[in-house]
Scaffold this active site. Structure first.
Site, PDB file in Angstrom:
ATOM      1  N   ASP A   1      24.039 107.844  23.104  1.00 39.64           N
ATOM      2  CA  ASP A   1      24.199 107.253  24.426  1.00 39.64           C
ATOM      3  C   ASP A   1      25.655 106.927  24.727  1.00 39.64           C
ATOM      4  O   ASP A   1      26.100 107.038  25.871  1.00 39.64           O
ATOM      5  CB  ASP A   1      23.352 105.980  24.532  1.00 39.64           C
ATOM      6  CG  ASP A   1      21.863 106.287  24.669  1.00 39.64           C
ATOM      7  OD1 ASP A   1      21.520 107.456  24.927  1.00 39.64           O
ATOM      8  OD2 ASP A   1      21.056 105.358  24.497  1.00 39.64           O
TER       9      ASP A   1
ATOM     10  N   ASN B   1      26.206 101.736  33.218  1.00 40.25           N
ATOM     11  CA  ASN B   1      25.391 100.715  32.563  1.00 40.25           C
ATOM     12  C   ASN B   1      25.613  99.312  33.137  1.00 40.25           C
ATOM     13  O   ASN B   1      24.702  98.709  33.679  1.00 40.25           O
ATOM     14  CB  ASN B   1      25.678 100.686  31.064  1.00 40.25           C
ATOM     15  CG  ASN B   1      24.674 101.477  30.261  1.00 40.25           C
ATOM     16  OD1 ASN B   1      23.811 102.143  30.802  1.00 40.25           O
ATOM     17  ND2 ASN B   1      24.791 101.405  28.943  1.00 40.25           N
TER      18      ASN B   1
ATOM     19  N   ASP C   1      30.088  81.343  28.690  1.00 36.23           N
ATOM     20  CA  ASP C   1      30.814  82.430  28.029  1.00 36.23           C
ATOM     21  C   ASP C   1      31.128  83.577  28.978  1.00 36.23           C
ATOM     22  O   ASP C   1      32.152  84.250  28.833  1.00 36.23           O
ATOM     23  CB  ASP C   1      30.010  82.959  26.845  1.00 36.23           C
ATOM     24  CG  ASP C   1      30.058  82.019  25.653  1.00 36.23           C
ATOM     25  OD1 ASP C   1      30.771  80.998  25.728  1.00 36.23           O
ATOM     26  OD2 ASP C   1      29.375  82.286  24.648  1.00 36.23           O
TER      27      ASP C   1
ATOM     28  N   THR D   1      18.638  97.460  30.107  1.00 35.97           N
ATOM     29  CA  THR D   1      18.089  97.421  28.747  1.00 35.97           C
ATOM     30  C   THR D   1      19.175  97.148  27.705  1.00 35.97           C
ATOM     31  O   THR D   1      18.871  97.091  26.510  1.00 35.97           O
ATOM     32  CB  THR D   1      17.400  98.748  28.405  1.00 35.97           C
ATOM     33  OG1 THR D   1      18.358  99.811  28.502  1.00 35.97           O
ATOM     34  CG2 THR D   1      16.249  99.024  29.352  1.00 35.97           C
ATOM     35  N   ALA D   2      20.427  96.977  28.139  1.00 32.40           N
ATOM     36  CA  ALA D   2      21.530  96.779  27.198  1.00 32.40           C
ATOM     37  C   ALA D   2      21.877  95.290  27.092  1.00 32.40           C
ATOM     38  O   ALA D   2      21.032  94.471  26.771  1.00 32.40           O
ATOM     39  CB  ALA D   2      22.722  97.622  27.640  1.00 32.40           C
ATOM     40  N   TYR D   3      23.128  94.931  27.375  1.00 25.89           N
ATOM     41  CA  TYR D   3      23.586  93.544  27.241  1.00 25.89           C
ATOM     42  C   TYR D   3      22.707  92.606  28.069  1.00 25.89           C
ATOM     43  O   TYR D   3      22.369  91.501  27.652  1.00 25.89           O
ATOM     44  CB  TYR D   3      25.043  93.466  27.708  1.00 25.89           C
ATOM     45  CG  TYR D   3      25.838  92.307  27.157  1.00 25.89           C
ATOM     46  CD1 TYR D   3      25.248  91.297  26.398  1.00 25.89           C
ATOM     47  CD2 TYR D   3      27.209  92.221  27.402  1.00 25.89           C
ATOM     48  CE1 TYR D   3      25.995  90.247  25.896  1.00 25.89           C
ATOM     49  CE2 TYR D   3      27.963  91.171  26.909  1.00 25.89           C
ATOM     50  CZ  TYR D   3      27.348  90.183  26.159  1.00 25.89           C
ATOM     51  OH  TYR D   3      28.085  89.138  25.676  1.00 25.89           O
TER      52      TYR D   3
ATOM     53  N   GLN E   1      32.546 101.696  28.884  1.00 27.50           N
ATOM     54  CA  GLN E   1      33.471 101.789  27.757  1.00 27.50           C
ATOM     55  C   GLN E   1      34.910 101.460  28.149  1.00 27.50           C
ATOM     56  O   GLN E   1      35.843 101.739  27.410  1.00 27.50           O
ATOM     57  CB  GLN E   1      33.418 103.198  27.175  1.00 27.50           C
ATOM     58  CG  GLN E   1      32.071 103.567  26.583  1.00 27.50           C
ATOM     59  CD  GLN E   1      32.040 104.999  26.075  1.00 27.50           C
ATOM     60  OE1 GLN E   1      32.697 105.887  26.615  1.00 27.50           O
ATOM     61  NE2 GLN E   1      31.245 105.233  25.051  1.00 27.50           N
TER      62      GLN E   1
END
Length: 264
Positions: free
Chosen positions: A45, A121, A149, A160-162, A221
């Site tokens: 991914d 993302n 934070d 579905t990530a962070y 990224q």
């Protein structure tokens, strides 16, 4: 039809990419990494995120295919031992595709300059040290003063990530929306935030104005220098990302495979 191949730097991905290129040539399919119609990402991914970033200026004409060199990933539908089946699907290609929403980021600086970015993302506003203090606007009005934070803003596929690790909801990509989730917010008698994820539809913005410029702004990224940044605007982008729909896995099947696996 012109095919581009984008692989990571790992030896396995290079080997698989070479096998794929040979198979494509044997079937008379043109290879073109500059102006491809379809880009095959060979890796995981993360590699597909890299391919998206590499071809960001051509996403309106490109369809992506994910070829995984390990187990199936969230964006990758094919395994490395399925090259013959993938090439056969390319030979019989009729332009079929499925498209997903993207996240638009607009960074506004103190001098009035603006920078536009797209994320597949998510984007994250964080404080590397100390506490992030930021005013958050929804519907054009001040909604809350965040302390904690950081804040994550994700697309449906990025949910579905962070976002998920922050307690956010998993959104189906048929929903043209973005989601904001808090990262370790401070909630007590003095400082209050809503404390739950927010889903914002297309046509509305999330505006974040950090109190100080020593914060970190990351997307997919990439990282953006935040010196003299006044605010960041987030919304559902007008552009969408397209994937070739040869054997595109159902979204909920992807979620199941990624997080639940087999049920006895």
């Amino acid at each position: 039809m012109r095919i581009g191949i984008y692989q990571n730097d790992g030896p396995i991905s290079h080997k698989v990419a070479d096998e794929l290129a040979l198979a494509l040539r044997q079937h008379g399919i043109a290879l073109d990494n500059k102006t491809p119609d379809v880009v095959i990402s060979v890796g995981g991914d993360g590699t597909l995120l890299g391919a998206f970033r590499h071809y960001i200026n051509q996403i309106h004409t490109i369809r992506f295919v994910g070829l995984h060199t390990g187990h199936l990933g969230f964006y990758t539908d094919w395994l490395s031992d399925e090259i013959p089946a993938l090439v056969a699907a390319l030979v019989h290609d009729n332009g079929q595709s499925v498209d997903y929403p993207l996240l638009s980021l607009t960074v506004e600086y103190d001098n009035g300059k603006r920078q536009e970015h797209l994320a597949l993302n998510e984007a994250v506003v964080k404080q590397p040290m100390g506490t992030l203090v930021a005013d958050i606007y929804l519907g054009g009005e001040l909604f809350e003063r965040f302390r904690g934070d950081g804040v994550s803003v994700s697309t449906p596929t990025g949910s579905t990530a962070y976002n998920k690790s922050n307690g956010g909801a998993v959104l189906h990509p048929n929903l043209s929306a973005i989601q904001m989730s808090e990262i370790s917010s401070l909630n007590n008698r003095v400082f209050r935030t809503l404390g739950s994820p927010l889903i914002v539809p297309k046509g509305e913005e999330i505006i974040i104005e950090p109190a100080h410029s020593n914060f970190a702004l990351m997307f997919d990224q990439g990282m953006i220098a935040t010196n003299h940044v006044k605010r960041v605007r987030f919304k559902v982008a007008e552009q969408r990302v397209h994937f070739a729909e040869y054997r595109h896995v159902n979204f909920w099947r992807r979620v199941h495979n990624s997080f639940i696996n087999d049920i006895e």
